[in-house]
Design a protein around this motif. Sequence first.
Motif, short mmCIF file in Angstrom:
data_model
loop_
_atom_site.label_atom_id
_atom_site.label_comp_id
_atom_site.label_asym_id
_atom_site.label_seq_id
_atom_site.Cartn_x
_atom_site.Cartn_y
_atom_site.Cartn_z
N THR A 121 -0.35 -1.71 3.44
CA THR A 121 -1.12 -2.33 2.37
C THR A 121 -2.31 -1.51 1.91
N THR A 122 -2.90 -0.71 2.80
CA THR A 122 -4.12 0.03 2.49
C THR A 122 -4.32 1.12 3.53
N GLY A 123 -5.08 2.14 3.17
CA GLY A 123 -5.47 3.15 4.15
C GLY A 123 -6.82 2.88 4.77
N ALA A 124 -7.50 1.83 4.33
CA ALA A 124 -8.86 1.53 4.79
C ALA A 124 -8.85 0.81 6.14
N CYS A 125 -9.84 1.14 6.97
CA CYS A 125 -10.05 0.48 8.27
C CYS A 125 -11.54 0.25 8.46
N ALA A 126 -11.87 -0.73 9.29
CA ALA A 126 -13.27 -0.96 9.64
C ALA A 126 -13.76 0.06 10.66
N ILE A 127 -12.82 0.59 11.45
CA ILE A 127 -13.16 1.56 12.49
C ILE A 127 -12.11 2.66 12.47
N HIS A 128 -12.53 3.89 12.72
CA HIS A 128 -11.59 4.99 12.80
C HIS A 128 -11.36 5.33 14.27
N CYS A 129 -10.28 4.79 14.82
CA CYS A 129 -9.93 5.05 16.21
C CYS A 129 -9.41 6.47 16.32
N ARG A 130 -9.93 7.22 17.27
CA ARG A 130 -9.61 8.65 17.35
C ARG A 130 -8.16 8.92 17.74
N TYR A 131 -7.47 7.95 18.31
CA TYR A 131 -6.08 8.11 18.72
C TYR A 131 -5.11 7.62 17.64
N CYS A 132 -5.61 7.29 16.44
CA CYS A 132 -4.80 6.67 15.38
C CYS A 132 -3.57 7.51 15.06
N PHE A 133 -2.39 6.89 15.07
CA PHE A 133 -1.16 7.65 14.82
C PHE A 133 -0.92 7.86 13.32
N ARG A 134 -1.72 7.23 12.47
CA ARG A 134 -1.60 7.47 11.02
C ARG A 134 -2.84 8.18 10.48
N ARG A 135 -3.53 8.92 11.30
CA ARG A 135 -4.75 9.57 10.85
C ARG A 135 -4.49 10.64 9.80
N GLU A 136 -3.25 11.14 9.71
CA GLU A 136 -2.91 12.13 8.69
C GLU A 136 -1.94 11.59 7.64
N PHE A 137 -1.70 10.30 7.64
CA PHE A 137 -0.75 9.72 6.69
C PHE A 137 -1.32 9.79 5.27
N ASP A 138 -0.46 10.13 4.30
CA ASP A 138 -0.88 10.27 2.91
C ASP A 138 -0.78 8.92 2.20
N TYR A 139 -1.82 8.11 2.35
CA TYR A 139 -1.81 6.78 1.73
C TYR A 139 -1.85 6.86 0.21
N ALA A 140 -2.50 7.85 -0.33
CA ALA A 140 -2.64 7.95 -1.79
C ALA A 140 -1.28 8.06 -2.47
N ASP A 141 -0.35 8.80 -1.87
CA ASP A 141 0.96 8.99 -2.47
C ASP A 141 1.93 7.86 -2.17
N HIS A 142 1.57 6.96 -1.27
CA HIS A 142 2.48 5.88 -0.88
C HIS A 142 1.76 4.54 -0.94
N ASN A 143 1.12 4.30 -2.06
CA ASN A 143 0.30 3.11 -2.24
C ASN A 143 1.11 2.00 -2.92
N PRO A 144 1.52 0.97 -2.20
CA PRO A 144 2.35 -0.07 -2.81
C PRO A 144 1.59 -0.96 -3.79
N ALA A 145 0.26 -0.95 -3.70
CA ALA A 145 -0.54 -1.82 -4.58
C ALA A 145 -0.76 -1.20 -5.95
N ARG A 146 -0.39 0.07 -6.11
CA ARG A 146 -0.66 0.76 -7.37
C ARG A 146 0.00 0.04 -8.55
N ASP A 147 1.21 -0.46 -8.35
CA ASP A 147 1.94 -1.17 -9.41
C ASP A 147 2.03 -2.66 -9.09
N ASP A 148 0.92 -3.21 -8.57
CA ASP A 148 0.84 -4.63 -8.24
C ASP A 148 1.95 -5.04 -7.28
N TRP A 149 2.28 -4.16 -6.34
CA TRP A 149 3.24 -4.42 -5.27
C TRP A 149 4.69 -4.51 -5.76
N GLU A 150 4.95 -4.38 -7.05
CA GLU A 150 6.28 -4.69 -7.59
C GLU A 150 7.42 -3.92 -6.93
#
Length: 347
Positions: A121-150
Amino acid sequence: MITRESRGTQPSPARAIPAWQQAMARAIADPETLTTRLGLSPEALPGMRTAHRLFRTRIPESYLARMQPGDPRDPLLLQALPDAREALEAPGFLSDPVGDHDALAAPGVVHKYHGRALLLTTGACAIHCRYCFRREFDYADHNPARDDWEPALDYIAAHSDIREVILSGGDPLSLADARLARLAERLAGIPHLERLRIHTRLPVVLPERVDDRLLAWLGQGRLQHILVLHANHPREFSAPADVALERLRGTGITLLNQAVLLAGINDTAETLIELQEAGFRLGVMPYYLHQLDRTRGTAHFEVPDARAGELYRALHARLPGYLVPRLAREIPGEPGKTLQAPSSAHD
């Protein structure tokens, strides 16, 4: 910014910024502030700055308040402390260790397992856990909300075998309640869906997030709602998170907890036992105990499989079966999580 206050009146409650969003905005976002606030030696700052450039620091004030000042080995601190070792290369540690990109079926939709699909749903988090397995994930290119989730909703609607949608991220509770409630409503309109599962760390690290608006939409709708929390250490269940979780339990929602086994943080039987019991006192049932996803920059958190097996057998020996989480590892291409079986039966 011009507000009604500048004209001599108070802003309407509907337009007021929620307290949790204000708390997210005030989160600590640099290593210097972190070391100063906790009274830590600045000697490690050069390495911390290097790690910070690789993956930005973010720690909410309410989580910082549960750390022990002056203790560089505090288990809550270590989860969010930039570490020079993050810049080291280690064999087998990758940018996408669980194969999320290969499993993308539509914008933001990760479809790996039968009967359920995950929505980023989003790339935003309240905390950046250093062990995060999506720390390099490209959220900008895979944003489902860009087209209102359609496109994402169309994919889910077209696959009648999907019974459950998992909201993940980032952290889905980083989104505003009006947006989440609308998404939940649209998902409920897909006839073959039965459950909506939400994976979140916010009620633990930013308890302010559990407010009346969140509770209102979580307690409504056709779909069964399941909240999977992420707490790794028993102190994460202490005040003020305990009050937030009691409020969540009041909605009747199912509360589960998944943890990651982390070296130097929770890799003792005593800590893991206390974690399960602390959560259960607040109505949170154990779910998974994950072996570390081997993400680049996280090798210093890994607990060897042999040690993980020892810890798991200790949990089975000392806890009732309903308090024992499943020890699991995610392996790309497998039809589900790979589980570690105990050496003997126990209930």
